[in-house]
Design a protein around this motif. Sequence first.
Motif, PDB file in Angstrom:
ATOM      1  N   LEU B 388       0.845  -1.198   0.000  1.00 33.31           N
ATOM      2  CA  LEU B 388       0.000   0.000   0.000  1.00 33.31           C
ATOM      3  C   LEU B 388       0.880   1.248   0.000  1.00 33.31           C
ATOM      4  CD1 LEU B 388      -2.905   1.217   0.334  1.00 33.31           C
ATOM      5  CD2 LEU B 388      -2.459   1.227   2.793  1.00 33.31           C
ATOM      6  N   GLU B 389       1.916   1.216   0.833  1.00 31.86           N
ATOM      7  CA  GLU B 389       2.848   2.349   0.861  1.00 31.86           C
ATOM      8  C   GLU B 389       3.447   2.586  -0.520  1.00 31.86           C
ATOM      9  OE1 GLU B 389       5.800   1.490   3.757  1.00 31.86           O
ATOM     10  OE2 GLU B 389       4.304   1.067   5.303  1.00 31.86           O
ATOM     11  N   ASN B 390       3.858   1.473  -1.152  1.00 34.39           N
ATOM     12  CA  ASN B 390       4.444   1.605  -2.485  1.00 34.39           C
ATOM     13  C   ASN B 390       3.461   2.209  -3.467  1.00 34.39           C
ATOM     14  OD1 ASN B 390       6.823   0.520  -1.638  1.00 34.39           O
ATOM     15  ND2 ASN B 390       6.265  -1.567  -2.215  1.00 34.39           N
ATOM     16  N   LEU B 391       2.222   1.750  -3.372  1.00 38.04           N
ATOM     17  CA  LEU B 391       1.208   2.265  -4.288  1.00 38.04           C
ATOM     18  C   LEU B 391       1.031   3.764  -4.089  1.00 38.04           C
ATOM     19  CD1 LEU B 391      -1.616  -0.425  -4.322  1.00 38.04           C
ATOM     20  CD2 LEU B 391      -0.008   0.180  -6.132  1.00 38.04           C
ATOM     21  N   ILE B 392       0.993   4.187  -2.832  1.00 40.47           N
ATOM     22  CA  ILE B 392       0.835   5.611  -2.551  1.00 40.47           C
ATOM     23  C   ILE B 392       2.032   6.375  -3.101  1.00 40.47           C
ATOM     24  CG2 ILE B 392       0.672   7.357  -0.732  1.00 40.47           C
ATOM     25  CD1 ILE B 392      -0.656   5.189   1.018  1.00 40.47           C
ATOM     26  N   ASN B 393       3.202   5.839  -2.796  1.00 42.22           N
ATOM     27  CA  ASN B 393       4.427   6.490  -3.227  1.00 42.22           C
ATOM     28  C   ASN B 393       4.543   6.635  -4.731  1.00 42.22           C
ATOM     29  OD1 ASN B 393       6.488   7.524  -1.629  1.00 42.22           O
ATOM     30  ND2 ASN B 393       6.615   5.549  -0.596  1.00 42.22           N
ATOM     31  N   ARG B 394       4.110   5.590  -5.400  1.00 41.49           N
ATOM     32  CA  ARG B 394       4.317   5.555  -6.841  1.00 41.49           C
ATOM     33  C   ARG B 394       3.178   6.200  -7.604  1.00 41.49           C
ATOM     34  NH1 ARG B 394       5.261  -0.528  -7.810  1.00 41.49           N
ATOM     35  NH2 ARG B 394       5.181  -0.778  -5.568  1.00 41.49           N
ATOM     36  N   ASP B 395       2.113   6.597  -6.905  1.00 38.79           N
ATOM     37  CA  ASP B 395       0.968   7.168  -7.614  1.00 38.79           C
ATOM     38  C   ASP B 395       1.388   8.507  -8.204  1.00 38.79           C
ATOM     39  OD1 ASP B 395      -1.830   6.711  -8.240  1.00 38.79           O
ATOM     40  OD2 ASP B 395      -2.156   8.594  -7.157  1.00 38.79           O
ATOM     41  N   MET B 461       0.371   3.535  10.877  1.00 41.94           N
ATOM     42  CA  MET B 461      -0.687   4.373  10.330  1.00 41.94           C
ATOM     43  C   MET B 461      -0.193   5.816  10.145  1.00 41.94           C
ATOM     44  SD  MET B 461      -3.316   2.691   9.592  1.00 41.94           S
ATOM     45  CE  MET B 461      -3.912   1.033   9.814  1.00 41.94           C
ATOM     46  N   VAL B 462       0.539   6.301  11.126  1.00 34.64           N
ATOM     47  CA  VAL B 462       1.090   7.653  11.015  1.00 34.64           C
ATOM     48  C   VAL B 462       1.975   7.728   9.777  1.00 34.64           C
ATOM     49  CG1 VAL B 462       2.724   9.279  12.034  1.00 34.64           C
ATOM     50  CG2 VAL B 462       0.967   8.229  13.457  1.00 34.64           C
ATOM     51  N   LEU B 467       2.973   9.476   4.178  1.00 31.67           N
ATOM     52  CA  LEU B 467       3.219   9.197   2.766  1.00 31.67           C
ATOM     53  C   LEU B 467       2.121   9.790   1.902  1.00 31.67           C
ATOM     54  CD1 LEU B 467       4.393   5.470   2.822  1.00 31.67           C
ATOM     55  CD2 LEU B 467       5.777   7.503   2.413  1.00 31.67           C
ATOM     56  N   LEU B 468       0.899   9.652   2.380  1.00 32.25           N
ATOM     57  CA  LEU B 468      -0.230  10.178   1.630  1.00 32.25           C
ATOM     58  C   LEU B 468      -0.109  11.695   1.508  1.00 32.25           C
ATOM     59  CD1 LEU B 468      -2.978   9.844   0.267  1.00 32.25           C
ATOM     60  CD2 LEU B 468      -4.048   9.981   2.522  1.00 32.25           C
ATOM     61  N   GLU B 469       0.210  12.348   2.611  1.00 32.48           N
ATOM     62  CA  GLU B 469       0.321  13.809   2.564  1.00 32.48           C
ATOM     63  C   GLU B 469       1.463  14.257   1.655  1.00 32.48           C
ATOM     64  OE1 GLU B 469      -0.677  15.907   6.514  1.00 32.48           O
ATOM     65  OE2 GLU B 469      -0.223  13.826   6.998  1.00 32.48           O
ATOM     66  N   THR B 470       2.574  13.541   1.752  1.00 35.63           N
ATOM     67  CA  THR B 470       3.707  13.865   0.879  1.00 35.63           C
ATOM     68  C   THR B 470       3.307  13.733  -0.577  1.00 35.63           C
ATOM     69  OG1 THR B 470       5.106  12.877   2.552  1.00 35.63           O
ATOM     70  CG2 THR B 470       6.133  13.357   0.431  1.00 35.63           C
ATOM     71  N   ASN B 471       2.595  12.653  -0.850  1.00 34.40           N
ATOM     72  CA  ASN B 471       2.161  12.421  -2.215  1.00 34.40           C
ATOM     73  C   ASN B 471       1.186  13.516  -2.670  1.00 34.40           C
ATOM     74  OD1 ASN B 471      -0.100  11.077  -4.064  1.00 34.40           O
ATOM     75  ND2 ASN B 471       1.864  10.074  -4.491  1.00 34.40           N
ATOM     76  N   LEU B 472       0.290  13.921  -1.767  1.00 33.87           N
ATOM     77  CA  LEU B 472      -0.670  14.959  -2.121  1.00 33.87           C
ATOM     78  C   LEU B 472       0.033  16.292  -2.353  1.00 33.87           C
ATOM     79  CD1 LEU B 472      -3.615  14.083   0.295  1.00 33.87           C
ATOM     80  CD2 LEU B 472      -3.614  13.906  -2.196  1.00 33.87           C
TER      81      LEU B 472
END
Lengths: 407, 646
Positions: B388-395, B461-462, B467-472
Amino acid sequence: MPATDFQGSASGFPSFGRSILSFRRDQIHSMETPINHHHHESAGNLEADLNSFQKQVADRFHDLWSSSSAAAASTASEHLLSVVWIRKLLDAFLCCQEEFRAVLFNNGSLVFRPPVDRMVSDYFERSVKALDVCNAIRDGIEQIRQWHKLLEIVLCALDNQRSLGEGQFRRAKKALIDLAIAMLDEKDSSTTVAHRNRSFGRHNNSSSAGRDHRHVGHFRSLSWSVSRSWSAARQLQAIGNNLAAPRTNEIVATNGIALAVFTMNTVLLFVMWALVAAIPCQDRGLQVHFSIPRSFSWAMPMISLHERILEESKRRDRKNACGLLTEIRQIEKFSRVMSELTDSVQFPLMEDKEVEVRQIVKELSQLCDTIKDGLDPLERQVREVFHRIVRSRTEGLDSLGRAYHND
Amino acid sequence: MAENGEEKWVAVARHIAKTLGRNDTMADDILQIFSNFDGRFSREKLSEKVGEEDPRACAALEQTIKALERQISQYVTADHPIWVDSADSSAFLDAIDELISTIRDWTPMAGDKIVGACLVRAEDLMQQAMFRVEDEFRLLMERGGESLELSRAYGNGGESAGNLSFDSDDEEEEEAVGGVGIGNGEDHDRIPTARPITDYDIVIDALPSGTINDLHEIAKRMVVARFGKECSHVYSSCRREFLEESFSRLRLQKLSNEEVQKMAWQDLEDEIERWIKAANVALRILFPSERRLCDRVFFGFSSAADLSFMEVCRGSTIRLLNFADAVAIGSRSPERLFKILDVFETLRDLMPEFESVFSDQYCLFLRNEAITIWKRLGEAIRGIFMELENLINRDPPKGPVPGGGLHPITRYVMNYLRAACRSRQTLEQIFEENAGPLPSKDYPGGKLDDGGSPSSLFVQMVWIMELLETNLEAKSKVYKDPALCSVFMMNNGRYIVHKVKDSELGSLLGEEWIRKHTAKVRQHQANYQRSSWNKVVGVLKLDNASLGPHVAAKLKEKLKLFNQYFEEVYKTQSTLVIFDDQMREDLRNLVNQLLLPAYRTFIGRLQSFPEIGRSLDKHIKYGPEDIEARINDLFRRSGGSSGGRK
């Protein structure tokens, strides 16, 4: 647990028990430092790691080869394809795998990025295919264990008796017939994907249970844990599919890691092939293409072992063997001799005949001990190979995944 | 004198052994005690002399054997099952008992020729008897199973039987009907009623209790006569087949690792459902029932019982575990999390059953195997989070979401995590499993609400939220307009906080985290305000410098500028998306509060200049009401087609 000397190589990379999270944070931190720095640090070690890996594989296979060659003269227990030898082979696999792991994880910055990452995932894919072979072999070991139980009945009937009477021979004979049927049944499935239609329960004889009624084949052999269409031969082919020695440009582009990956792939294929050759499993077939460039230091012993096993297979599979394991051959031989004996024996037993029987029983007792002592550790080791493959793949996938963080 | 005395001693010893031993079969032991006690009572001396000196005893032995031969051969040759008649069967067993004790009593005297010959005959007889009881044993096992299936299908009604998923097969039933009429059919307390599948706490009697007693009586003789291996083999192979049959009735397929890997996820989901049911039925009903049956049949012979039980359950257990293992090794695609959690939880919840049912030395490896695979499922689940982390990172950023609205990845990740946190306790367990000591600086957010050390799941979770925020943030860069950029961050940040707040995820991340992120949203709001409205409001500022000579002209100029800016901002921002009703309202109020008072003051000021006052209408394009109306017209609810889920 087999007594192996992994400790030496295991210290070089993060231990498995370490937290993924803290491990990952290291990774993230290290991303901040230039990759080249890392790269530079391990550049000298890479060559050492690669050499040490090749040496490990060569040493192990020379050892496997020489011990099985010398064995003909000295200790029969290390005979090619004996339980002891197979255990040694698995030991070799575990060591090579461990050393390979060291190559991968000591040089993560090279390994888990293109172009090596693709090769490494390819290895993991092949190794997953080997898991089914491990499971099938485990079934096969259980199969042998069942035969061993029948042998023990023979032993129980004829051993340690003050006198050998007709009753004891009848008892032995019955166990031998069950054994013959169990092994015959096995041959069916070993050579073709047999569609054994095992109807559940209630066959025959609801009415007759007369004196001469022999419950032939009541000793139904075990069923496999895989589906009936599963084939060891096909699985081996899948492991060896498109396996070719790397080209020069690939070797250069990967700093030589491609050679290590090819080596490990070949070791994997060879070990699985030898297991299938030795131990009963569904649809045993040894028609796998090995292409091993003779330039590898481990090539000679491996090619030689391959040839010798093939010869053995030609010799014995003509007789429809259900596995080339030395102990299986001994079981077959023993059950043949014993059956002839029980058929020809006259009562009361003449003294010379009794001496002969006692001698054979003594040999049987030794065989039973060998099998008994050998199978449990062998099964544990097959299991260990399974676990090691899974673990190494999990670690590898984690690292490959983490490497994407860099992109 | 001494010679004579010794002879006497031996005679006495023999006498004692014989008189005592005849009845309770202890002769051999007694002789052994004597020989240990004094060298003069060597075993040979004691036994050799029996036959020699006591031809009458030998004759009695021959008589006994002869009688037993007559009795036993009558059963051995019987062409019907013996155990249909309890009188026959108990007479047969009595004869076997006598044979066993005769052999045992006379074995120490086997050195004697006549005794030896008698023993050979006895052993021969024993073998024949054992073959026959083995057949009878097998017959009882098979017949017993049949009558059980019958009563399962007809005795309890199809409905309740169906609940156990033992869907019966018509053909077999018919065949079974033909085979009824065996067993001492009176008092079988047959299978208990099958209850709904939710209640696994039943142990079934796999065989009628009368049959179990019969089997036990036979097993007892076989073990004592050293035919225990045969007995155990017959027992195991019959029960093993029963179990296999039960498994196939649970519609569990035999699948290799590779087949599991290649299976379409949907099919695998179904298979997992069936597996969960099968694992529960096996560990809670079938195996304990087998254990009980085994213990009863081999009562008093715990080693034979344990070994037989292992033989019975081994294959089925490995099959169950192999499937779970294959699932654990398989793809780490995030959508698989929930089903794999089910498998993990099933195994976890069955651990006490594994412990209790596989506690003996032979079965221990099965229990250990179960633990290994259970742990591996935990690793698989951690692997899924990594994926999941990878998916977020690579999106990748791709195109901007129109109007700075909600990004699909935010929706996906937040809903995913919320759903995952429904299994919070399980996840805590899984992540704790692998947690090393974590230095506190390793996770952002400082202390936890309760001041305790953070759970590994919390850290996980944090980390994902980070990661999500970084990606956003990376995605927000595709907006050229800084206001739009802020709105994008505001929208997504608001959504995140909103989704966290009223869920298990919120209690996991804690108040502190929520406060921090609410503040972040406000920060984006402030950025938005600064980057778009500050400039507009700035124009309206009336400082001392503007009160110079040509005030009126300057004010007119400012008004013009205001109109221009306002229109620009309005134009670009009328397409902005604020998905949250409350936030949209807040934002409008904010802009109103920012703009309207200043504008009113400005207009008032303007009116105070007579030269402008006259032509005021000409200059004032927007009255304060117009401004308010326009502002209340800002921001749309959604960005049209962009709101779809990822």
